[in-house]
Write an enzyme that holds these catalytic residues in place. Structure first.
Site, PDB file in Angstrom:
ATOM      1  N   MET A  40       0.830  -1.207   0.000  1.00  0.00           N
ATOM      2  CA  MET A  40       0.000   0.000   0.000  1.00  0.00           C
ATOM      3  C   MET A  40       0.866   1.259   0.000  1.00  0.00           C
ATOM      4  SD  MET A  40      -2.773   0.916   2.965  1.00  0.00           S
ATOM      5  CE  MET A  40      -1.823   1.490   4.349  1.00  0.00           C
ATOM      6  N   SER A 114       3.283  -6.954   1.932  1.00  0.00           N
ATOM      7  CA  SER A 114       2.096  -6.462   2.628  1.00  0.00           C
ATOM      8  C   SER A 114       0.848  -6.838   1.816  1.00  0.00           C
ATOM      9  CB  SER A 114       2.243  -4.959   2.873  1.00  0.00           C
ATOM     10  OG  SER A 114       1.435  -4.560   3.943  1.00  0.00           O
ATOM     11  N   GLN A 115      -0.028  -5.866   1.480  1.00  0.00           N
ATOM     12  CA  GLN A 115      -1.267  -6.264   0.792  1.00  0.00           C
ATOM     13  C   GLN A 115      -0.977  -6.988  -0.532  1.00  0.00           C
ATOM     14  OE1 GLN A 115      -3.455  -2.557   0.311  1.00  0.00           O
ATOM     15  NE2 GLN A 115      -2.445  -2.038  -1.611  1.00  0.00           N
ATOM     16  N   ASP A 232       5.516  -6.153  14.594  1.00  0.00           N
ATOM     17  CA  ASP A 232       4.721  -5.361  13.653  1.00  0.00           C
ATOM     18  C   ASP A 232       3.774  -4.414  14.391  1.00  0.00           C
ATOM     19  OD1 ASP A 232       3.011  -4.490  11.509  1.00  0.00           O
ATOM     20  OD2 ASP A 232       3.631  -6.283  10.412  1.00  0.00           O
ATOM     21  N   HIS A 288       6.914  -3.799  10.596  1.00  0.00           N
ATOM     22  CA  HIS A 288       6.372  -4.157   9.291  1.00  0.00           C
ATOM     23  C   HIS A 288       7.372  -3.903   8.151  1.00  0.00           C
ATOM     24  CE1 HIS A 288       3.023  -5.426   6.916  1.00  0.00           C
ATOM     25  NE2 HIS A 288       2.997  -4.330   6.202  1.00  0.00           N
TER      26      HIS A 288
END
Ligand SMILES: *[C@@H]1O[C@H](CO)[C@@H](O)[C@H](O)[C@H]1NC(C)=O
Ligand SMILES: *[C@@H]1O[C@H](CO)[C@@H](O)[C@H](O)[C@H]1NC(C)=O
Ligand SMILES: *[C@@H]1O[C@H](CO)[C@@H](O)[C@H](O)[C@H]1NC(C)=O
Length: 305
Positions: A40, A114-115, A232, A288
């Protein structure tokens, strides 16, 4: 009789050869290519993020073809699309791109950040051709999120706006259609609404009905590697990075994948994959997407070779 037998043996041999060489075509025609999908607020080619990863891989695997996905026609559009372009359209766009890339037709490994991790899982579930061999999810949220405690980099004003939209109504049609993050928003206090109205995640996680094709395609992976960041602070809950989630009805206690209904009912083939040694759960110390070059080489590189 004898010649019929010989033909049968020959056929079996050809099938074996086909199977073997489909798999190892990478090593005959050079290393297996790698497809990367950014997270993102990021884009395909930032030299500080995906550009850096591409370089790390190219340094260790000479001659490898690395495709870092650009969703759109420019870096700005690519970044904006990570917030605003319907995920199902993004996945269709990527499937089309992969199917038309001559360098990928012998198969490829995929690595999502991530996404991008859950988006690439949708790619393998929906688009078996060309075949994905290993899927590496780096901090992907396979059971979705129930909060964005912090936003990466310069996107913090956007994050505030996203939070507001999700509060107003993550499962309304208007928000679902306009906001990428709403499409993997998983409210453990409103499971029923999530199941009914989540346009993306509830579909790929077989929450509404079971699409056997999804299961067969996911199980065709050699390895599904999930990296969880042990410190995270950006993903809520971090358990989602290993396919775990909040126990339904509350947002404090989490359960690991193997205690979820999805696993026990084996709606996605994950139980069978787990028992077959196809799932890898890696933990990385740090926040993260924070890992060192050494950690990457030691833990991720083996899945790319
Ligand atoms: C199952 O998924 C495949 C691949 O995306 C799709 O072509 C098919 O229409 C789906 N079937 C159902 C019943 O939704
Ligand atoms: C479930 O997974 C956890 C790790 O997340 C593991 O420690 C545990 O042994 C597993 N339980 C079963 C029954 O396999
Ligand atoms: C991460 O958290 C663990 C405890 O869960 C702690 O021992 C470790 O020092 C932390 N590492 C970093 C890099 O913050």
């Amino acid at each position: 009789m004898a010649s019929a037998k010989r033909v049968a043996v020959l056929q079996r041999l050809l099938i074996l050869l086909g199977a073997c060489c489909g798999r190892i075509s990478g090593s005959l025609a050079g290393p297996l290519p790698l497809v990367i999908w950014h997270g993102m607020g990021d884009s395909c080619c930032n030299p500080m993020s995906m550009g850096y990863i591409k370089e790390l891989v190219e340094k260790k695997i000479p001659g490898i073809y690395v495709l870092s996905l650009e969703i759109g026609r420019s870096l700005i559009e690519d970044m904006e699309n990570s917030f605003f372009l319907d995920v199902n359209d993004q996945v269709a766009f990527v499937c089309d791109k992969l199917a038309n890339d001559p360098k990928l037709q012998g198969g490829y490994n995929a690595m999502g950040f991530s996404q991008g991790g859950q988006f690439l899982r949708a790619v393998v579930q929906r688009c078996p051709s060309p075949p994905m061999v290993n899927l590496i999810s780096v901090g992907g949220q396979h059971q979705g999120v129930y909060g964005f405690p912090r936003c990466p980099g310069e996107s913090s004003h956007l994050c505030d706006w996203i939070r507001k939209m999700l509060d107003i109504g993550a499962y309304t049609k208007a928000v679902q259609q306009r906001l990428v993050q709403a499409q993997y928003w998983h409210d453990p206090l409103k499971e029923e609404e999530y199941r009914k109205h989540s346009l993306f995640l509830a579909d790929i996680n077989q929450e509404r009905c079971i699409n056997e094709t999804y299961k067969i395609n996911l199980m065709s992976l050699k390895k599904f590697v999930m990296v969880r960041f042990l410190n995270d602070t950006m993903v809520d809950p971090p358990a989602s990075e290993w396919f775990g989630y909040y126990r339904s009805g509350q947002a404090k206690e989490t359960v690991p994948l193997n205690e979820t209904a999805l696993y026990k009912e084996d709606r996605l083939g994950l139980k069978e994959m787990d028992q077959g040694g196809q799932l890898e759960f890696l933990g990385a110390e740090g926040d993260h997407l924070q890992f060192s070059k050494e950690w990457f080489y030691e833990n991720i590189l083996p899945f790319l070779q």
